[in-house]
Scaffold this motif. Structure first.
Motif, mmCIF file in Angstrom:
data_model
loop_
_atom_site.group_PDB
_atom_site.id
_atom_site.type_symbol
_atom_site.label_atom_id
_atom_site.label_comp_id
_atom_site.label_asym_id
_atom_site.label_seq_id
_atom_site.Cartn_x
_atom_site.Cartn_y
_atom_site.Cartn_z
ATOM 1 N N THR A 84 41.862 53.628 25.392
ATOM 2 C CA THR A 84 40.719 54.535 25.385
ATOM 3 C C THR A 84 40.162 54.581 26.801
ATOM 4 O OG1 THR A 84 40.263 53.901 23.102
ATOM 5 C CG2 THR A 84 38.518 55.064 24.282
ATOM 6 N N PRO A 85 40.544 55.599 27.567
ATOM 7 C CA PRO A 85 40.183 55.631 28.985
ATOM 8 C C PRO A 85 38.749 56.082 29.235
ATOM 9 C CG PRO A 85 41.359 57.616 28.422
ATOM 10 C CD PRO A 85 41.332 56.766 27.172
ATOM 11 N N HIS A 86 38.197 55.580 30.314
ATOM 12 C CA HIS A 86 36.880 55.998 30.798
ATOM 13 C C HIS A 86 36.936 56.009 32.317
ATOM 14 C CE1 HIS A 86 35.052 55.676 26.851
ATOM 15 N NE2 HIS A 86 35.665 54.532 26.711
ATOM 16 N N THR B 151 40.545 61.793 32.147
ATOM 17 C CA THR B 151 41.288 60.544 32.238
ATOM 18 C C THR B 151 42.174 60.447 31.004
ATOM 19 O OG1 THR B 151 39.332 59.622 33.318
ATOM 20 C CG2 THR B 151 41.065 58.085 32.715
ATOM 21 N N VAL B 152 43.448 60.159 31.237
ATOM 22 C CA VAL B 152 44.466 60.142 30.189
ATOM 23 C C VAL B 152 44.795 58.697 29.825
ATOM 24 C CG1 VAL B 152 46.780 60.931 29.556
ATOM 25 C CG2 VAL B 152 45.424 62.255 31.203
ATOM 26 N N GLY B 153 44.618 58.350 28.552
ATOM 27 C CA GLY B 153 44.929 57.004 28.080
ATOM 28 C C GLY B 153 46.400 56.835 27.763
ATOM 29 N N LEU C 64 42.202 61.185 25.502
ATOM 30 C CA LEU C 64 41.666 61.731 26.748
ATOM 31 C C LEU C 64 40.171 61.485 26.792
ATOM 32 C CD1 LEU C 64 43.187 65.364 26.852
ATOM 33 C CD2 LEU C 64 44.126 63.302 27.899
ATOM 34 N N SER C 65 39.663 61.198 27.978
ATOM 35 C CA SER C 65 38.212 61.275 28.169
ATOM 36 C C SER C 65 37.980 62.450 29.102
ATOM 37 C CB SER C 65 37.639 59.979 28.747
ATOM 38 O OG SER C 65 37.976 59.816 30.091
ATOM 39 N N VAL C 66 37.025 63.280 28.748
ATOM 40 C CA VAL C 66 36.703 64.463 29.540
ATOM 41 C C VAL C 66 35.222 64.379 29.895
ATOM 42 C CG1 VAL C 66 36.661 66.980 29.615
ATOM 43 C CG2 VAL C 66 38.474 65.795 28.340
ATOM 44 N N TYR C 67 34.959 64.334 31.193
ATOM 45 C CA TYR C 67 33.586 64.234 31.690
ATOM 46 C C TYR C 67 33.298 65.389 32.634
ATOM 47 C CZ TYR C 67 32.762 59.562 29.843
ATOM 48 O OH TYR C 67 32.571 58.496 29.012
ATOM 49 N N PHE C 68 32.019 65.758 32.687
ATOM 50 C CA PHE C 68 31.553 66.796 33.585
ATOM 51 C C PHE C 68 30.486 66.199 34.482
ATOM 52 C CE2 PHE C 68 28.581 70.290 34.597
ATOM 53 C CZ PHE C 68 29.463 71.186 35.192
#
Length: 163
Positions: A104-106, A133-135, A143-147
């Motif tokens: 679980t990526p961050h 970020t791809v786990g 995936l973690s998707v941040y803005f």
């Protein structure tokens, strides 16, 4: 075969749609073996402030990138070349992507700083910049998707929605 994925901004109707071809590039670089290094690149869309933001192209990784198990430093000259070439085709950079060796990526503190540094180079029409970020596990991969909001300097985690 992978399918498009959608991630929504918190408390709004805005969302990001990541095309299946782009996802395929992410998935082919997953760090699912102990010898695999982080990989990454840029994200491109036709309209930087549209709803949805459609990620229809990604770049990287490149042999000239500096890559380790827990680090990725892109070749800046290649990033510029990609931006110039894709701009000629009507595509604008809207973020960065890279892999992490975790389920679980961050984004790390370094990831955030890198993203903010790239965003600071863009013109004022950009509201912010994405970091994906791809786990290394999940089906499809996590995936973690941040803005990163340019005005407030706040980071927002986007939530995946089913199509």
């Amino acid at each position: 075969m992978c399918h498009d994925r959608v991630f929504s901004f918190p408390g709004s109707d805005y969302y990001v749609l990541i095309k299946s071809d782009v996802l395929g590039g992410f998935y082919s670089n997953i760090q699912n073996k102990c010898f695999k290094k982080e990989a990454g690149g840029q994200l491109f869309s036709r309209n930087i402030n549209a709803n949805p933001i459609v990620i229809e192209r990604s770049t990287g990784p490149y042999p000239s990138d500096q890559r380790g198990r827990h680090s990725w430093k892109p070749n800046k000259e290649q990033l510029i070349k990609d931006r110039e070439a894709l701009f000629k085709n009507g595509l604008y950079v809207v973020g960065l992507w890279h892999t992490h060796p975790q389920a679980t990526p961050h984004p790390s503190t370094i990831d955030r700083s890198t993203c903010e540094a790239h965003a600071s180079l863009l013109d004022s029409s950009y509201n912010g910049f994405l970091m994906i970020t791809v786990g290394n596990s999940g089906s499809p991969p996590n995936l973690s998707v941040y803005f990163s909001d340019r005005k407030t300097k706040n980071w927002y985690s986007l939530t995946e929605k089913t199509l």
